[in-house]
Design a protein around this motif. Structure first.
Motif, PDB file in Angstrom:
ATOM      1  N   MET A  32     106.464 -20.385 -56.971  1.00 43.10           N
ATOM      2  CA  MET A  32     105.785 -21.162 -55.938  1.00 43.10           C
ATOM      3  C   MET A  32     104.372 -20.648 -55.702  1.00 43.10           C
ATOM      4  O   MET A  32     103.452 -21.442 -55.472  1.00 43.10           O
ATOM      5  N   CYS A  33     104.205 -19.339 -55.745  1.00 42.19           N
ATOM      6  CA  CYS A  33     102.881 -18.761 -55.508  1.00 42.19           C
ATOM      7  C   CYS A  33     101.880 -19.258 -56.545  1.00 42.19           C
ATOM      8  O   CYS A  33     100.735 -19.583 -56.211  1.00 42.19           O
ATOM      9  N   GLN A  34     102.299 -19.318 -57.796  1.00 37.63           N
ATOM     10  CA  GLN A  34     101.399 -19.839 -58.818  1.00 37.63           C
ATOM     11  C   GLN A  34     101.045 -21.299 -58.555  1.00 37.63           C
ATOM     12  O   GLN A  34      99.894 -21.712 -58.729  1.00 37.63           O
ATOM     13  N   SER A  35     102.019 -22.091 -58.119  1.00 34.18           N
ATOM     14  CA  SER A  35     101.753 -23.489 -57.807  1.00 34.18           C
ATOM     15  C   SER A  35     100.786 -23.615 -56.640  1.00 34.18           C
ATOM     16  O   SER A  35      99.857 -24.430 -56.665  1.00 34.18           O
ATOM     17  N   VAL A  36     100.990 -22.812 -55.603  1.00 32.29           N
ATOM     18  CA  VAL A  36     100.087 -22.826 -54.445  1.00 32.29           C
ATOM     19  C   VAL A  36      98.702 -22.342 -54.850  1.00 32.29           C
ATOM     20  O   VAL A  36      97.672 -22.899 -54.425  1.00 32.29           O
ATOM     21  N   PHE A  37      98.644 -21.299 -55.668  1.00 36.62           N
ATOM     22  CA  PHE A  37      97.368 -20.760 -56.154  1.00 36.62           C
ATOM     23  C   PHE A  37      96.566 -21.845 -56.864  1.00 36.62           C
ATOM     24  O   PHE A  37      95.334 -21.891 -56.761  1.00 36.62           O
ATOM     25  N   ARG A  38      97.265 -22.735 -57.546  1.00 31.72           N
ATOM     26  CA  ARG A  38      96.595 -23.801 -58.291  1.00 31.72           C
ATOM     27  C   ARG A  38      96.236 -24.984 -57.399  1.00 31.72           C
ATOM     28  O   ARG A  38      95.143 -25.552 -57.524  1.00 31.72           O
ATOM     29  N   ASN A  39      97.145 -25.359 -56.489  1.00 31.53           N
ATOM     30  CA  ASN A  39      96.999 -26.624 -55.772  1.00 31.53           C
ATOM     31  C   ASN A  39      96.484 -26.519 -54.339  1.00 31.53           C
ATOM     32  O   ASN A  39      95.824 -27.435 -53.857  1.00 31.53           O
ATOM     33  N   LYS A  40      96.808 -25.420 -53.629  1.00 32.37           N
ATOM     34  CA  LYS A  40      96.437 -25.302 -52.212  1.00 32.37           C
ATOM     35  C   LYS A  40      95.923 -23.903 -51.884  1.00 32.37           C
ATOM     36  O   LYS A  40      96.316 -23.308 -50.879  1.00 32.37           O
ATOM     37  N   PRO A  41      95.011 -23.358 -52.673  1.00 29.61           N
ATOM     38  CA  PRO A  41      94.647 -21.948 -52.495  1.00 29.61           C
ATOM     39  C   PRO A  41      93.927 -21.641 -51.189  1.00 29.61           C
ATOM     40  O   PRO A  41      93.974 -20.497 -50.716  1.00 29.61           O
ATOM     41  N   GLU A  42      93.261 -22.619 -50.592  1.00 27.91           N
ATOM     42  CA  GLU A  42      92.482 -22.364 -49.378  1.00 27.91           C
ATOM     43  C   GLU A  42      93.266 -22.602 -48.100  1.00 27.91           C
ATOM     44  O   GLU A  42      92.757 -22.350 -47.001  1.00 27.91           O
ATOM     45  N   THR A  43      94.478 -23.082 -48.201  1.00 30.33           N
ATOM     46  CA  THR A  43      95.286 -23.347 -47.018  1.00 30.33           C
ATOM     47  C   THR A  43      95.561 -22.052 -46.264  1.00 30.33           C
ATOM     48  O   THR A  43      95.942 -21.037 -46.848  1.00 30.33           O
ATOM     49  N   GLN A  44      95.339 -22.100 -44.948  1.00 28.23           N
ATOM     50  CA  GLN A  44      95.592 -20.950 -44.087  1.00 28.23           C
ATOM     51  C   GLN A  44      96.954 -21.111 -43.410  1.00 28.23           C
ATOM     52  O   GLN A  44      97.238 -22.155 -42.816  1.00 28.23           O
ATOM     53  N   VAL A  45      97.786 -20.092 -43.510  1.00 32.29           N
ATOM     54  CA  VAL A  45      99.147 -20.196 -42.971  1.00 32.29           C
ATOM     55  C   VAL A  45      99.473 -18.995 -42.092  1.00 32.29           C
ATOM     56  O   VAL A  45      98.823 -17.946 -42.168  1.00 32.29           O
TER      57      VAL A  45
END
Length: 430
Positions: A32-45
């Motif tokens: 999932m981290c790789q997917s987020v790194f590719r698609n939503k890297p700037e999202t603040q959570v």
């Protein structure tokens, strides 16, 4: 093989940091981290610890200084050369180079971001804030730390022979479960017990016992560190975190309704058609499947993680049949609150109807129920979830309303958007 009881007695755990590697985590977190790194890297959570078992006073049981010491140790960790080589070069699910070079370069330079810890009554408030790819990697180690510090608090009061007998009884219990599972024909089972394990050493022992006791029926472990050291398959795909954050980022109700499918479209693109397992229960399994695009029916299978597992599996079977798919060729992975009796029941019920698999979690790696006074080592339900994304609250409805989370106004809105009606509450086992 490590003498766990002696290790506990002789060193009082000082030579055993609870989390000893950034890959002492579940495989699906890295995927999932790789997917987020590719698609939503700037999202603040923001991620937050949530103790569903309020009767367990974690702040009374666990010393704050020890907790900070373990969390600070995790922040000092980075990938070793051997770990990086394993991730870069190993074959996962039949695919080489599952992890792309740009992601690996980022991961090799990663240190986990700061945490916020505060005592609130007899509980701890533990939160993590920052960019999604970094913060999400706190979830599993944070849970492992809290669970093991609670275990250590109980074990620290026990004598040397008492510890030897405790672990002998615990090992006997695990082995008796394994012997019972041998009776199941064509069993497919994996260890999913990292997040709420008794300890790292205990999970490692359980994996070795499963390897020897079940042979090919044991398909692997979700724990990457143990998978690497014991040369077994790393098992996992994705979790509720992805649809929860995607949904929180939705601009309106239409985008909200589409968010769970956007997750899987990104997942499909990320893995080029591999790892096609659906987790449909974040906002209700039936509604998810009823409104799913046709292309999802061709995916490999689903994971069942809340509600009545038999109902969820049958719902999936009916959906596949309605879309012209052969359900007997589909994989159903059961992963919620499993123990031997439930595994046997579900295998028997769905034999020949689907390809049933089992992700066995807490009651494999943390079942000391009834073995100490006051049942002080009984497992309990502790989670660490994304609670906010870009300033918006996250929501999880689940097929079990006892697992729902989020502000009530948003829960009501999500129920309306996803068409979730009355639900049957199920006891949250772990």
């Amino acid at each position: 093989m490590v003498d766990i009881a002696s290790r506990v007695w002789n060193h009082k755990w000082k030579i055993d940091p609870i989390v000893r590697s950034l890959i002492d985590t579940d495989f699906y977190k890295l995927l999932m981290c790789q997917s987020v790194f590719r698609n939503k890297p700037e999202t603040q959570v923001t991620f937050s610890l949530i103790n569903r078992s309020k009767h367990i006073p974690l702040a009374d049981l666990i010393d704050e200084g020890e907790l900070r010491e373990q969390l600070d140790h995790i922040r000092s960790l980075s990938l070793s050369r051997g770990e990086s080589t394993w991730l870069r070069g190993n074959t996962f699910y039949g695919k080489r180079q599952m992890f792309r070079p740009d992601f690996m370069e980022w991961f090799e330079n990663l240190r986990l971001p700061p945490y916020h810890l505060e005592r609130k009554g007899d509980q701890y408030e533990l939160t993590f804030e920052g960019s999604w790819p970094e913060v999400m990697l706190w979830e599993i180690p944070a849970l492992a730390v809290l669970m093991e510090l609670r275990s250590r608090a109980v074990l620290d009061r026990m004598g040397r022979f008492e510890l030897q007998v405790l672990y002998a009884r615990g090992m006997t219990r695990v082995w008796e479960k394994i012997e019972a599972l041998r009776e199941i024909p064509d069993l497919s089972i994996a260890d999913f017990g990292t997040r709420r394990r008794h300890s790292f050493l205990w999970q490692d022992w359980c994996v070795q016992a499963m390897q020897e006791g079940l042979g090919d029926a044991f398909t692997g472990t979700s724990n990457c560190k143990i998978a690497m050291s014991r040369e077994v398959e790393a098992i996992g795909t994705n979790a509720h975190e992805l649809p929860m954050v995607y949904a929180a980022l939705a601009k309106d109700d239409a985008a909200l309704a589409q968010a769970p499918y956007d997750v899987l479209q990104d997942w499909h693109d990320e893995h080029e058609g591999n790892l096609r397992i659906i987790l449909p229960d974040t906002y209700g399994t039936k509604g998810f499947l009823d409104n799913a695009p046709d292309w999802l029916a061709g995916w490999t299978g689903i994971r069942v993680d809340s509600g009545d597992p038999a109902v969820a599996a049958q719902t999936a079977i009916d959906w596949w049949k309605s879309r012209g798919e052969d359900s007997s060729e589909k994989r159903v992975i059961f992963s919620d609150g499993l123990d031997v009796a439930k595994i046997k029941e579900l295998h028997r019920q769905f034999e020949g109807k689907v390809k049933a698999s089992f992700g066995w979690g807490t009651l494999l790696t943390n079942d000391f129920r009834g073995l100490v006074p006051d049942d002080a080592l009984a497992p309990f339900s502790l989670v660490c979830k994304a609670v906010e994304a870009n300033g918006n609250p996250t929501v999880k409805l689940s097929d079990n309303p006892n697992k729902a989370m989020g502000p009530q106004s948003e829960i009501d809105r999500y129920k309306r958007v996803f068409g979730v009606g009355d639900q049957t509450a199920q006891k949250v086992i772990v």
